[in-house]
Design a protein around this motif. Sequence first.
Motif, mmCIF file in Angstrom:
data_model
loop_
_atom_site.group_PDB
_atom_site.id
_atom_site.type_symbol
_atom_site.label_atom_id
_atom_site.label_comp_id
_atom_site.label_asym_id
_atom_site.label_seq_id
_atom_site.Cartn_x
_atom_site.Cartn_y
_atom_site.Cartn_z
ATOM 1 N N VAL A 159 -6.338 9.489 -0.626
ATOM 2 C CA VAL A 159 -5.937 8.241 0.024
ATOM 3 C C VAL A 159 -6.357 7.075 -0.865
ATOM 4 O O VAL A 159 -7.517 6.950 -1.240
ATOM 5 N N LEU A 160 -5.383 6.225 -1.195
ATOM 6 C CA LEU A 160 -5.628 5.031 -2.005
ATOM 7 C C LEU A 160 -5.323 3.813 -1.157
ATOM 8 O O LEU A 160 -4.227 3.675 -0.616
ATOM 9 N N LEU A 161 -6.297 2.918 -1.009
ATOM 10 C CA LEU A 161 -6.126 1.688 -0.234
ATOM 11 C C LEU A 161 -5.834 0.520 -1.161
ATOM 12 O O LEU A 161 -6.445 0.404 -2.224
ATOM 13 N N ILE A 162 -4.903 -0.345 -0.738
ATOM 14 C CA ILE A 162 -4.596 -1.570 -1.476
ATOM 15 C C ILE A 162 -4.757 -2.729 -0.498
ATOM 16 O O ILE A 162 -4.047 -2.804 0.503
ATOM 17 N N GLY A 163 -5.687 -3.627 -0.784
ATOM 18 C CA GLY A 163 -5.930 -4.777 0.084
ATOM 19 C C GLY A 163 -5.004 -5.934 -0.230
ATOM 20 O O GLY A 163 -4.269 -5.924 -1.227
ATOM 21 N N THR A 164 -5.019 -6.958 0.616
ATOM 22 C CA THR A 164 -4.171 -8.135 0.408
ATOM 23 C C THR A 164 -4.534 -8.871 -0.871
ATOM 24 O O THR A 164 -3.683 -9.480 -1.506
ATOM 25 N N ASP A 165 -5.802 -8.802 -1.251
ATOM 26 C CA ASP A 165 -6.264 -9.497 -2.453
ATOM 27 C C ASP A 165 -6.208 -8.614 -3.703
ATOM 28 O O ASP A 165 -6.721 -8.988 -4.749
ATOM 29 N N GLY A 166 -5.597 -7.422 -3.601
ATOM 30 C CA GLY A 166 -5.459 -6.549 -4.753
ATOM 31 C C GLY A 166 -6.599 -5.575 -4.950
ATOM 32 O O GLY A 166 -6.599 -4.806 -5.910
ATOM 33 N N GLY B 127 0.006 -4.702 4.922
ATOM 34 C CA GLY B 127 1.359 -5.222 5.106
ATOM 35 C C GLY B 127 1.570 -6.557 4.424
ATOM 36 O O GLY B 127 2.695 -6.917 4.080
ATOM 37 N N ALA B 128 0.494 -7.316 4.210
ATOM 38 C CA ALA B 128 0.603 -8.618 3.566
ATOM 39 C C ALA B 128 0.383 -8.554 2.053
ATOM 40 O O ALA B 128 0.430 -9.574 1.374
ATOM 41 N N ALA B 129 0.169 -7.357 1.516
ATOM 42 C CA ALA B 129 -0.026 -7.221 0.068
ATOM 43 C C ALA B 129 1.297 -7.470 -0.653
ATOM 44 O O ALA B 129 2.372 -7.145 -0.140
ATOM 45 N N ALA B 130 1.210 -8.025 -1.837
ATOM 46 C CA ALA B 130 2.414 -8.326 -2.610
ATOM 47 C C ALA B 130 3.099 -7.021 -3.017
ATOM 48 O O ALA B 130 2.449 -6.074 -3.457
ATOM 49 N N ILE C 131 -7.449 -2.945 6.426
ATOM 50 C CA ILE C 131 -6.063 -2.740 6.010
ATOM 51 C C ILE C 131 -5.204 -2.765 7.268
ATOM 52 O O ILE C 131 -5.527 -2.124 8.258
ATOM 53 N N ALA C 132 -4.113 -3.508 7.234
ATOM 54 C CA ALA C 132 -3.127 -3.517 8.317
ATOM 55 C C ALA C 132 -1.801 -3.037 7.731
ATOM 56 O O ALA C 132 -1.023 -3.830 7.215
ATOM 57 N N PRO C 133 -1.537 -1.718 7.749
ATOM 58 C CA PRO C 133 -0.330 -1.184 7.128
ATOM 59 C C PRO C 133 0.937 -1.733 7.779
ATOM 60 O O PRO C 133 0.925 -2.108 8.947
ATOM 61 N N PRO C 134 2.035 -1.764 7.029
ATOM 62 C CA PRO C 134 3.292 -2.228 7.619
ATOM 63 C C PRO C 134 3.800 -1.219 8.639
ATOM 64 O O PRO C 134 3.420 -0.056 8.614
ATOM 65 N N GLN C 135 4.685 -1.682 9.534
ATOM 66 C CA GLN C 135 5.255 -0.807 10.546
ATOM 67 C C GLN C 135 6.531 -0.158 10.026
ATOM 68 O O GLN C 135 7.222 -0.720 9.186
#
Length: 138
Positions: A63-70, A106-109, A46-50
């Motif tokens: 803690v809930l993680l959301i990846g770029t692919d959902g 950061g790249a997640a929709a 995960i690369a969170p937004p700044q």
Amino acid sequence: MRLAHLHRTRAANEDDRVLPLINVVFLLLIFFMVVGSLSATDPFAIAPPQSSNGEPGDPKDIVLLIGTDGRLALDGRVLEAASLKSAMTERLVDAPAQEVHVKADGAAAATEVVGVMETLRAAGVERVRLMTVPGGVQ
């Protein structure tokens, strides 16, 4: 008789040279055990937004993680989007006022992140915080 005395002295001297080395090795081992810390890794990258204002999260919070692919992960366990509501409802039984930290890539929709947050609200979550990486204002 004198040879026996020299032999005992020589054996003691060999031990005297090895003991400080063993002490140093044990001290280094203890030092690295105390200083080094083990941390849990996320199930996927995960690369969170700044953001300009970042506060560290409480390790007791959910803690809930959301990846770029959902892909979703709740407290280190990967789960399907369809089972998120039931997993959150089950988790909130113990502490209903607990805050949920959403750590989205950061790249997640944005629509994906908003949809997950709506699912959390439907599950009974009262406080949701989007985690970001502290950065400068651009």
